[in-house]
Design an enzyme around this catalytic site. Structure first.
Site, short mmCIF file in Angstrom:
data_model
loop_
_atom_site.label_atom_id
_atom_site.label_comp_id
_atom_site.label_asym_id
_atom_site.label_seq_id
_atom_site.Cartn_x
_atom_site.Cartn_y
_atom_site.Cartn_z
N ARG A 27 0.59 -0.93 0.24
CA ARG A 27 -0.50 -0.62 -0.09
C ARG A 27 0.96 1.20 0.00
NH1 ARG A 27 -5.07 -0.43 2.35
NH2 ARG A 27 -6.51 -2.52 1.23
N ARG A 31 -3.42 6.82 1.25
CA ARG A 31 -3.84 8.29 1.83
C ARG A 31 -2.61 8.80 2.59
NH1 ARG A 31 -9.30 4.72 4.20
NH2 ARG A 31 -7.72 3.06 4.22
N ARG A 40 -7.04 11.51 -5.83
CA ARG A 40 -8.26 10.70 -5.15
C ARG A 40 -9.58 11.48 -5.67
NH1 ARG A 40 -10.42 7.80 0.04
NH2 ARG A 40 -10.15 9.79 0.64
N ASP A 77 -6.96 -2.84 -7.19
CA ASP A 77 -7.78 -3.60 -5.69
C ASP A 77 -7.33 -5.14 -5.49
OD1 ASP A 77 -8.76 -2.62 -3.30
OD2 ASP A 77 -9.85 -4.40 -3.98
N TYR A 154 -14.86 -11.89 0.32
CA TYR A 154 -15.86 -11.12 0.19
C TYR A 154 -16.98 -11.01 -0.76
CZ TYR A 154 -11.80 -7.69 2.21
OH TYR A 154 -10.94 -6.87 3.46
O1 CP3 Z 1 -0.11 -1.39 -2.53
C1 CP3 Z 1 -0.22 -0.50 -2.63
O2 CP3 Z 1 -0.04 0.55 -2.90
C2 CP3 Z 1 -1.65 -1.15 -4.06
C3 CP3 Z 1 -2.82 -0.91 -3.76
C4 CP3 Z 1 -3.50 -1.84 -3.50
C5 CP3 Z 1 -4.64 -1.37 -2.88
N1 CP3 Z 1 -5.83 -2.09 -2.36
C6 CP3 Z 1 -5.45 0.17 -2.72
C7 CP3 Z 1 -5.97 0.48 -2.08
C8 CP3 Z 1 -3.47 -3.01 -3.01
C9 CP3 Z 1 -2.36 -4.29 -3.43
C10 CP3 Z 1 -4.82 -3.63 -2.06
C11 CP3 Z 1 -5.08 -4.86 -1.73
C12 CP3 Z 1 -6.15 -5.11 -1.42
N2 CP3 Z 1 -7.00 -4.71 -1.18
C13 CP3 Z 1 -6.29 -6.34 -0.06
C14 CP3 Z 1 -5.57 -7.69 0.38
C15 CP3 Z 1 -4.32 -6.81 1.21
C16 CP3 Z 1 -4.28 -6.30 2.29
O3 CP3 Z 1 -4.41 -4.98 2.86
O4 CP3 Z 1 -4.76 -6.44 3.01
C17 CP3 Z 1 -7.26 -6.52 0.45
C18 CP3 Z 1 -7.95 -6.85 1.11
C19 CP3 Z 1 -8.31 -5.31 -0.37
C20 CP3 Z 1 -9.62 -4.70 -0.17
C21 CP3 Z 1 -10.03 -3.42 0.45
N3 CP3 Z 1 -9.68 -2.09 -0.25
C22 CP3 Z 1 -9.87 -2.89 1.13
C23 CP3 Z 1 -10.37 -4.07 2.37
C24 CP3 Z 1 -10.36 -1.33 1.35
C25 CP3 Z 1 -10.98 -0.19 2.35
C26 CP3 Z 1 -9.32 -0.65 3.88
C27 CP3 Z 1 -8.92 0.76 3.34
O5 CP3 Z 1 -7.29 0.56 4.04
O6 CP3 Z 1 -9.07 1.70 3.07
C28 CP3 Z 1 -9.66 -1.27 0.39
C29 CP3 Z 1 -9.87 -0.11 -0.41
C30 CP3 Z 1 -8.07 0.28 -1.07
N4 CP3 Z 1 -7.32 -0.47 -1.28
C31 CP3 Z 1 -7.38 1.96 -0.41
C32 CP3 Z 1 -6.23 1.77 -1.02
C33 CP3 Z 1 -5.49 2.93 -1.59
C34 CP3 Z 1 -7.66 3.20 -0.02
C35 CP3 Z 1 -9.21 3.70 -0.52
C36 CP3 Z 1 -9.20 5.21 -0.18
O7 CP3 Z 1 -7.97 5.79 -0.72
O8 CP3 Z 1 -10.46 5.73 0.81
#
Ligand code: CP3
Length: 353
Positions: A27, A31, A40, A77, A154
């Protein structure tokens, strides 16, 4: 195909010699970076950002403009696959991901099919090619997907959960239905990762975020066996270069040997594991990626130096370590603490190689 100027990540994943320990952060675009929040806002939402290749490329490159990271990871994602399957992904403000049409009825499950990534996930492949062009061979680009089981969590629950009770209920009462979903997901994830490799991803990672909540037996039957199918189906080479893969199971510390036995090139570790013990257990079977507690980045440069230094020391001399966090970076991370971490790893790791 241009040669990489910095191939330390690829070499470390393949357990080849490197002058220092490469580092990237799960990640790393997100944010905690003000420029991410601005992008965003311009896109309108997180999903609109993912689906716009120009903006997704911009955001992928943001952490690399700030820090000397050894890899980029495509901004996307894991839930793009179920979205492409027609489940209707959306993000309610501050609530995380949700699906409009989670899998509940047996007919919905029987109807599920793997999407063609070149049609329904074109926007991700376009982002991959655009990022590759923009990187111009500076550092490798990592592609990724969720594990078949984590996606199923999910898809069935319809949203995140603390216990995934609906999923576990299906696992114990209708394992045949869960196995069917997982088989379709394994085909979908394999095709999606191979399409990312063909579009230019130079390494790929499978995120098994929820496998760790399963019993020992259920983890092997419902999570790992399908991740193993994915690994077996991945392209290992593209345009003359090896394309290493990484399997990360959060909470998977008890199963490192079986994870390595999937034949993956590298095993991702969360922060609960001692990386020295993990190395002793896995030996030459795979490289290791990890495993700083993301909460360390909320502390001070002095604590970051101490904790990151301890991980390098516990891993010890030699190749096969990619430095990373044990899970995604927190949105509360002060950006200057990321600099402190990267400087520490760059400064201290040379003496272990
Ligand atoms: O690593 C990176 O920079 C690449 C981006 C990336 C995102 N999601 C962007 C994201 C990666 C590799 C993921 C994987 C992901 N997404 C996983 C597996 C990794 C982990 O964290 O266990 C999972 C379970 C998800 C599903 C997901 N997407 C969730 C549960 C959430 C909400 C939680 C949160 O942190 O907001 C997201 C949203 C998400 N995916 C964001 C980002 C940058 C935040 C969204 C926002 O900008 O509001």
């Amino acid at each position: 195909m241009s040669k990489l100027k910095n191939d330390t990540l690829i070499r470390a994943l393949l357990r080849e010699p490197t002058p220092y320990t490469p580092i990237w952060l799960m990640r790393q675009a997100g944010r905690y970076l003000p420029e991410y929040n601005q992008a965003r806002a311009r896109a309108g939402s997180f999903l609109a950002l993912c689906k716009n290749p120009d903006l997704a490329t911009e955001v992928t490159l943001q952490p690399l403009a700030r820090y000397p990271l050894d890899a980029a990871i495509v901004f996307s994602d894991i839930l793009t696959i179920p979205d492409a399957m027609g489940l209707g992904l959306y993000f309610a403000d501050g609530e995380g991901p949700k699906f409009e049409r989670p899998l509940r009825a047996e007919w919905e499950i029987r109807d599920l099919t793997a999407p063609d990534p070149t049609a329904h996930l074109r926007y991700v492949l376009d982002t991959v090619s655009q990022v590759r062009r923009a990187l111009a061979g500076s550092v490798p680009l990592i592609g990724f997907a969720g594990s078949p089981f984590t996606l199923a969590c999910y898809m069935i629950e319809g949203q995140g959960s603390s216990d995934f009770a609906t999923v576990k209920n299906m696992l114990y009462q209708r394992p045949d239905l869960l196995h069917h979903i997982l088989s379709v997901n394994a085909v979908a994830v394999t095709a999606y990762l191979n399409a990312q490799i063909e579009a230019g991803a130079q390494a790929v990672m499978v995120f098994d975020t929820w496998g760790g909540m399963l019993s020992h037996a259920a983890f092997h039957e419902f999570s790992l066996s399908y991740t193993a199918r994915v690994i077996a189906g991945l392209k290992r080479e593209h345009e003359g270069a090896r394309v290493p893969n990484i399997v990360f199971t959060k909470g998977g510390g008890g199963w490192l040997e079986s994870i390595a036995a999937t034949g993956c090139d590298a095993v991702g570790l969360d922060w609960t594991v001692d990386i020295g013990e993990a190395r002793a257990r896995i030996g030459a079977r795979a490289a290791l990626q990890g495993n700083l507690d993301p909460a360390v980045l909320l502390s001070s440069p002095a604590a970051i130096q101490r904790e990151a230094g301890a991980i390098l020391e516990r891993y010890g001399l030699g190749n096969g370590h990619v430095f990373n966090l044990g899970h995604g970076i927190s949105q509360l991370t002060p950006p200057e603490n990321v600099s402190a971490l990267i400087e520490t790893v760059r400064g201290l790791s040379g003496s272990y190689h």
